[in-house]
Design a protein around this motif. Structure first.
Motif, PDB file in Angstrom:
ATOM      1  N   ASN A 149       0.826  -1.202   0.000  1.00  0.00           N
ATOM      2  CA  ASN A 149       0.000   0.000   0.000  1.00  0.00           C
ATOM      3  C   ASN A 149       0.860   1.250   0.000  1.00  0.00           C
ATOM      4  OD1 ASN A 149      -3.068  -0.048   0.146  1.00  0.00           O
ATOM      5  ND2 ASN A 149      -2.576  -1.735   1.514  1.00  0.00           N
ATOM      6  N   ALA A 150       1.933   1.226   0.790  1.00  0.00           N
ATOM      7  CA  ALA A 150       2.818   2.387   0.836  1.00  0.00           C
ATOM      8  C   ALA A 150       3.508   2.603  -0.505  1.00  0.00           C
ATOM      9  CB  ALA A 150       3.858   2.211   1.940  1.00  0.00           C
ATOM     10  N   ILE A 151       3.920   1.504  -1.154  1.00  0.00           N
ATOM     11  CA  ILE A 151       4.544   1.643  -2.478  1.00  0.00           C
ATOM     12  C   ILE A 151       3.562   2.266  -3.454  1.00  0.00           C
ATOM     13  CG2 ILE A 151       5.399   0.345  -4.463  1.00  0.00           C
ATOM     14  CD1 ILE A 151       6.619  -1.645  -2.449  1.00  0.00           C
ATOM     15  N   VAL A 356      -0.581   8.456   2.956  1.00  0.00           N
ATOM     16  CA  VAL A 356      -0.256   7.163   2.356  1.00  0.00           C
ATOM     17  C   VAL A 356      -0.555   6.035   3.347  1.00  0.00           C
ATOM     18  CG1 VAL A 356       1.666   5.708   1.596  1.00  0.00           C
ATOM     19  CG2 VAL A 356       1.455   8.042   0.726  1.00  0.00           C
ATOM     20  N   LEU A 357      -0.116   6.199   4.586  1.00  0.00           N
ATOM     21  CA  LEU A 357      -0.364   5.183   5.613  1.00  0.00           C
ATOM     22  C   LEU A 357      -1.856   5.053   5.928  1.00  0.00           C
ATOM     23  CD1 LEU A 357       2.564   6.064   8.048  1.00  0.00           C
ATOM     24  CD2 LEU A 357       2.402   4.026   6.606  1.00  0.00           C
ATOM     25  N   ILE A 358      -2.566   6.171   5.905  1.00  0.00           N
ATOM     26  CA  ILE A 358      -4.011   6.136   6.182  1.00  0.00           C
ATOM     27  C   ILE A 358      -4.733   5.302   5.131  1.00  0.00           C
ATOM     28  CG2 ILE A 358      -6.127   7.530   6.214  1.00  0.00           C
ATOM     29  CD1 ILE A 358      -4.463   9.756   7.550  1.00  0.00           C
ATOM     30  N   SER A 363      -7.713   0.542   3.786  1.00  0.00           N
ATOM     31  CA  SER A 363      -7.915  -0.535   2.814  1.00  0.00           C
ATOM     32  C   SER A 363      -8.004  -1.896   3.484  1.00  0.00           C
ATOM     33  CB  SER A 363      -6.762  -0.548   1.801  1.00  0.00           C
ATOM     34  OG  SER A 363      -6.717   0.647   1.078  1.00  0.00           O
ATOM     35  N   ASN A 364      -7.252  -2.087   4.555  1.00  0.00           N
ATOM     36  CA  ASN A 364      -7.221  -3.378   5.235  1.00  0.00           C
ATOM     37  C   ASN A 364      -8.181  -3.451   6.418  1.00  0.00           C
ATOM     38  OD1 ASN A 364      -5.046  -4.837   3.769  1.00  0.00           O
ATOM     39  ND2 ASN A 364      -3.868  -3.051   4.394  1.00  0.00           N
ATOM     40  N   GLY A 374     -15.337   1.935   1.692  1.00  0.00           N
ATOM     41  CA  GLY A 374     -14.632   2.461   2.851  1.00  0.00           C
ATOM     42  C   GLY A 374     -13.489   3.367   2.443  1.00  0.00           C
ATOM     43  N   VAL A 375     -12.683   2.918   1.458  1.00  0.00           N
ATOM     44  CA  VAL A 375     -11.594   3.771   0.973  1.00  0.00           C
ATOM     45  C   VAL A 375     -12.163   5.009   0.296  1.00  0.00           C
ATOM     46  CG1 VAL A 375      -9.547   3.890  -0.482  1.00  0.00           C
ATOM     47  CG2 VAL A 375     -10.114   1.753   0.677  1.00  0.00           C
TER      48      VAL A 375
END
Length: 445
Positions: A149-151, A356-358, A363-364, A374-375
C-alpha cells in the motif's frame, strides 16, 4: 484448484503468484503517480497563472484557492461503483477519464472552463484512489499489505516529484499547458498494459457469488483462492454496510483522519511554492521546496510502512501526524536554509506520508463487500479537507496574513489528526462488538 489462502500466510504461493501481484502493484503505482502529478502540477503553475492574466484571465489568491479545490471530487461516486461493478472495470474507466480530462484542461481558454475541467478530471482521479486501495488489500499477501500500500500510494508524492521536476526543467519551453498534456500520457502508455495485466479481484467475485469466475482467474494468475467472507450487515454492499454497526463509528473516525491528512497534503502542495516565493526565493528555488516535500514523503512513507507491518499502522500514523505538527512549527522560525529543508521533508512525511499510511490502514480495515466504499468514503470525505486546504491558504494570503499563521493552523490540524487516530477501535474490538450483537463479521487483519 488453488488452495484457500490464510491470513497468516505472508509468502508467495508460486513464482506466477508473485509476478501477478507485482504487475498489479506496478500498474496501480503508475496510475497513482498521475494522481500525484495532477495534485501538484496545479501548484507548480499557480505562480504563472497569478502573475500573467493573459493565460486564463485575472486571477486572485481566493479564486486560485477555489480552482485548486475543484479537482478534489469523485472518490465517493467512483468508490461506490468499485464495490458494485468491479475493481478492474472501475480502474480502466478512471484511467481513460482522468487522461482525457488532463488533456482537455491543457486547452482551457478561461478560468471558468479551466475550473470545470479540473472538476471533471477529479472524478477519474478520485476513483483511482479508492480502487487501487481495494485492489492491493485483496491481492497482496497479508504480511506485505502495508508495504505494498505504501509503495502504491507513494505514487502520490512521486507524482508530485515528477510535476516539480517537469516544471523546473520544462515549463520555460512547453509552458503550463504542456505540463497538463504530460498528464494525458496514461491513456497511451498505461491503459494498454492495464488491459492485458490487470485481473478482476477474486475476492470481489466471491463476494458477489461468482465462484467459477474467481477460480478461473486464480488458475490463470497463480493467486491462491481466497476464503469466502461472511456477509457484513446482512446482504448490504458498499456504503450501506458502512452505515451500520459495527462500522459506523470507525468509519466516521477514519474519515476525520483522512480529512486532516488531505487538508495538510493539498494545502501544502498548493501554496508552498507561492509562500516560499513571497519569502524571497526565486521561482526554481520555491519549486525545490515542493520537490523536497514530496521526496521526503516517499522515503519516510516507505520506512514508516515497514514499521507498520511489524507494529500495526495506527500507532505509526499518530506519530507521523505529530511529526507534521513539529515540522510546520519549525518552518515559522528563522532557521538557515538547510534546517528549513529538513523541516519541509519532515512536513512531507507527516502530511503526504501520513495520508499514504491512512489509505493502507483503511484498505485493510474493511471487508470485501465494503472495502472500496470504505476507501472511497475516506478519500471523498478527506477531500473536503483537501478542498479546505487550498481555500484556507488562499484566504489567508489574500488577506495579507503572514504565512506563519497558515503553518500554525496546519500544525493544529495535524495534532487533531493524531488525536482522532488514537480513538479508532481496533479490529479485535470490532469483532467482539459484532459477536455480542449476534452478527459475526470478518474484517481484514
Amino acid at each position: 484448484m488453488n488452495a484457500p489462502d490464510s491470513t497468516a500466510n505472508t509468502s508467495w504461493a508460486s513464482d506466477r503468484h508473485r509476478r501477478s501481484v507485482l504487475w498489479i502493484v506496478a500498474l496501480s503505482t503508475a496510475a497513482i503517480v498521475f494522481d500525484g502529478y495532477d495534485l501538484v502540477v496545479y501548484g507548480t503553475v499557480l505562480p504563472t497563472l497569478l502573475a500573467d492574466s493573459a493565460q486564463l484571465g485575472a486571477l486572485d489568491p481566493e479564486t486560485a484557492g477555489a480552482l485548486g479545490s475543484y479537482a478534489l471530487v469523485g472518490a465517493l461516486t467512483a468508490g461506490a461503483f468499485g464495490d458494485r461493478i468491479g475493481r478492474r472495470r472501475t480502474m480502466l474507466t478512471c484511467i481513460v477519464w482522468f487522461s482525457v480530462g488532463m488533456g482537455a484542461t491543457a486547452l482551457a481558454q478561461n478560468i471558468t472552463m479551466f475550473g470545470l475541467l479540473r472538476f471533471l478530471t477529479g472524478i477519474g482521479v478520485g476513483g483511482l484512489v479508492a480502487t487501487v486501495g481495494a485492489m492491493i488489500a485483496e491481492f497482496a499477501p497479508p504480511g506485505r499489505r502495508n508495504l505494498f500500500n505504501a509503495i502504491v500510494y507513494s505514487g502520490i508524492p512521486a507524482g508530485g516529484v515528477l510535476a516539480s521536476l517537469a516544471a523546473i526543467t520544462l515549463q520555460d519551453s512547453i509552458g503550463w499547458r504542456g505540463l497538463f498534456w504530460i498528464g494525458a500520457l496514461p491513456l497511451f502508455v498505461l491503459l494498454p498494459l492495464a488491459l492485458l495485466r490487470m485481473p478482476e479481484s477474486p475476492r470481489w467475485l466471491l463476494a458477489h457469488g461468482r465462484v467459477a469466475d474467481a477460480q478461473q482467474i486464480c488458475d490463470r494468475t497463480g493467486i491462491p483462492m481466497p476464503e469466502v467472507e461472511p456477509a457484513i450487515a446482512g446482504d448490504r454492499v458498499g456504503f450501506a454496510a458502512l452505515a451500520r454497526k459495527p462500522l459506523l463509528r470507525p468509519t466516521a473516525l477514519l474519515g476525520l483522519m483522512s480529512f486532516s491528512g488531505l487538508l495538510l497534503t493539498y494545502g501544502l502542495n498548493t501554496w508552498l511554492p507561492q509562500i516560499m516565493s513571497e519569502a524571497g526565493y526565486n521561482a526554481k528555488g520555491s519549486l525545490s521546496f515542493l520537490l523536497v516535500l514530496n521526496g521526503g514523503a516517499i522515503i519516510g512513507g516507505l520506512i514508516a510502512s515497514r514499521v507498520a507491518d511489524r507494529t500495526g499502522p495506527q500507532r505509526v500514523i499518530a506519530v507521523t501526524f505529530c511529526l507534521a505538527a513539529l515540522s510546520l512549527v519549525l518552518l515559522t522560525l528563522n532557521f538557515p536554509l538547510g534546517v528549513l529543508l529538513v523541516a519541509v521533508a519532515g512536513a512531507g512525511i507527516g502530511a503526504i506520508g501520513t495520508q499514504v499510511l491512512i489509505y493502507g490502514f483503511v484498505s485493510n480495515y474493511y471487508p470485501t463487500t465494503a472495502r472500496a466504499a470504505g476507501v472511497a468514503w475516506c478519500a471523498g470525505f478527506g477531500r473536503l479537507g483537501g478542498i479546505l486546504g487550498p481555500l484556507l491558504g488562499g484566504i489567508l494570503l489574500g488577506a495579507g496574513i503572514a504565512s506563519s499563521t497558515a503553518f500554525y493552523i496546519f500544525a493544529v490540524v495535524a495534532l487533531l489528526g493524531a488525536l482522532v487516530t488514537t480513538a479508532v477501535p481496533a479490529v479485535r474490538a470490532l469483532r467482539r462488538s459484532d459477536l455480542a450483537a449476534g452478527q459475526p463479521v470478518k474484517v481484514a487483519e
